[in-house]
Design a protein around this motif. Sequence first.
Motif, PDB file in Angstrom:
ATOM      1  N   CYS A  15       0.618  -1.037  -0.041  1.00 20.14           N
ATOM      2  CA  CYS A  15      -0.429   0.393  -0.066  1.00 20.14           C
ATOM      3  C   CYS A  15       0.666   0.862   0.362  1.00 20.14           C
ATOM      4  N   THR A  18       1.019   3.640  -3.163  1.00 20.68           N
ATOM      5  CA  THR A  18       0.073   3.856  -3.277  1.00 20.68           C
ATOM      6  C   THR A  18      -0.861   4.961  -2.568  1.00 20.68           C
ATOM      7  N   CYS A  19       0.096   5.878  -1.074  1.00 21.28           N
ATOM      8  CA  CYS A  19      -0.745   6.181  -0.474  1.00 21.28           C
ATOM      9  C   CYS A  19      -0.331   7.835  -0.447  1.00 21.28           C
ATOM     10  N   ALA A  64      -7.003   3.920  -3.170  1.00 21.23           N
ATOM     11  CA  ALA A  64      -5.526   3.302  -3.440  1.00 21.23           C
ATOM     12  C   ALA A  64      -5.161   2.602  -3.112  1.00 21.23           C
ATOM     13  N   CYS A  65      -5.095   2.182  -1.852  1.00 22.35           N
ATOM     14  CA  CYS A  65      -4.406   1.431  -1.460  1.00 22.35           C
ATOM     15  C   CYS A  65      -5.846  -0.160  -1.054  1.00 22.35           C
ATOM     16  N   THR A  67      -7.113  -0.834  -3.969  1.00 24.49           N
ATOM     17  CA  THR A  67      -6.769  -1.480  -4.774  1.00 24.49           C
ATOM     18  C   THR A  67      -5.474  -2.002  -5.199  1.00 24.49           C
ATOM     19  N   ALA A  68      -4.708  -2.149  -4.456  1.00 23.81           N
ATOM     20  CA  ALA A  68      -3.301  -2.215  -4.674  1.00 23.81           C
ATOM     21  C   ALA A  68      -2.916  -3.640  -3.074  1.00 23.81           C
ATOM     22  N   CYS A 304     -11.049   9.001  -8.263  1.00 23.11           N
ATOM     23  CA  CYS A 304     -10.140   8.004  -6.596  1.00 23.11           C
ATOM     24  C   CYS A 304     -11.375   6.598  -6.231  1.00 23.11           C
ATOM     25  N   HIS A 308     -11.360   3.242  -8.164  1.00 24.36           N
ATOM     26  CA  HIS A 308     -10.641   2.734  -6.382  1.00 24.36           C
ATOM     27  C   HIS A 308     -11.746   1.707  -5.819  1.00 24.36           C
ATOM     28  N   GLU A 333       1.099   9.051 -13.315  1.00 22.90           N
ATOM     29  CA  GLU A 333       0.514   9.316 -11.588  1.00 22.90           C
ATOM     30  C   GLU A 333      -1.059   8.625 -11.304  1.00 22.90           C
ATOM     31  N   SER A 335      -3.215   6.873 -10.424  1.00 25.04           N
ATOM     32  CA  SER A 335      -3.769   7.008  -9.671  1.00 25.04           C
ATOM     33  C   SER A 335      -3.656   6.914  -7.706  1.00 25.04           C
ATOM     34  N   ILE A 336      -2.513   8.229  -8.660  1.00 21.64           N
ATOM     35  CA  ILE A 336      -2.583   9.230  -6.889  1.00 21.64           C
ATOM     36  C   ILE A 336      -3.363   9.983  -7.141  1.00 21.64           C
TER      37      ILE A 336
END
Length: 416
Positions: A15, A18-19, A64-65, A67-68, A304, A308, A333, A335-336
């Motif tokens: 995670c 992605t955070c 996002a975490c 998803t990861a 997001c 996500h 980036e 996904s950020i």
Amino acid sequence: MDPELIKDCVHCGFCLPTCPTYVLWGEEMDSPRGRIHLMKQHVEGTPITPEMAGHFDACLGCMACVTACPSGVRYDRLIEQTRAEVEREHVREPEDRALRALVFSLFPYPRRLRALRLPLRLSERLRERIAPRLARINPSLAAMAELAPKGVARVRLPPLVRAQGPRRAVVGMLTGCVQGEFFPQVNAATARVLALEGCDVVIPPGQGCCGALSLHSGQEAQALRFARRTIAAFERAGVDTVVVNAAGCGSTMKDYAEILEGEPGWAARARAIRVLDVTEFLAELGPVAERHPLPISVAYHDACHLAHAQGVRAQPRALLTGVPGLTIREIAESSICCGSAGTYNLFQPRAAGELGERKAAHVVATGADVLVSANPGCTMQITAALRRLGEKEIPVAHTVQILDASLRGVQVGVPG
């Protein structure tokens, strides 16, 4: 906080990159893994300290975490539960309490938001002069003034928009709070596109807030009240499929049965209503209306709570790709988070500002003619960040506005 959900975390660290807050600060306690460690401390008996509350408050809730995570940790549920616990146990400073009271007495209420239009228009004219002063007095008030969208024209939608041509479906449409009052043109475009694709669109009057802003900020009782009211509004309208055009709203409505699990009757009523993002619904329905060419390039921003929280990534891109002449330019980036995150840019303006400018720079680097966003908060956040960077303002449109322009054969404005 559910101890069983906490146990699912194996502290692998997938995670971390992605955070957004870990990317900004590199601080373990400002990562999902670190925050779960603090949650574990609390369920084992440690009181919520101001420092712990600060780390929880710093989380954007961007998911996002989720998803990861290879272990399927339900961080979304954990952070919602934790925020509710923080609001119950933690005593905030008077200034913070006052700000939160102001936000949650205004933003979830469309009529009150409507009353903000005049002061927001004034703040637009005075923005450059008052923003530095407000920033010194209260960064959150400065952020509120800076985020204000430019001249908003009132759009009135009828309770029913009839399908054009043979009727293929009947759907309800959520108008939303911020979307309905600050971006009513997005709702109008949504209704037109659905009608052109053969849908009767039912728009219940007085439907109110869905509860997303409240839920994501720990205002549990308010969120549940709004959720019950929203379910009842669409039940009265006689629809069992609801189309949503704001990512945060769609994410919350899809979770109604889970957040209402303590009230089995309401949870069952929530499960009886199918909620879909508008792009998800249109991709599933399939196109029938003719697409006219739009010779533009667009930078597509993954909101997001769409990418996500709902896992909707391919459908918006497929719909945009189906417009003749249009090209998509991906944002680095992607996904950020942009830093909007519901009310985050009001409560954590400095971190949100950093993330917004990071996202805005990546948008500019695409060289696209138009930025496409699926969430009103993202639209305001990135627009404000572009302005701060001194960049030429890029038109921002919702995916349905691009489709609407193509279906009606009109051009989307491109800066000169």
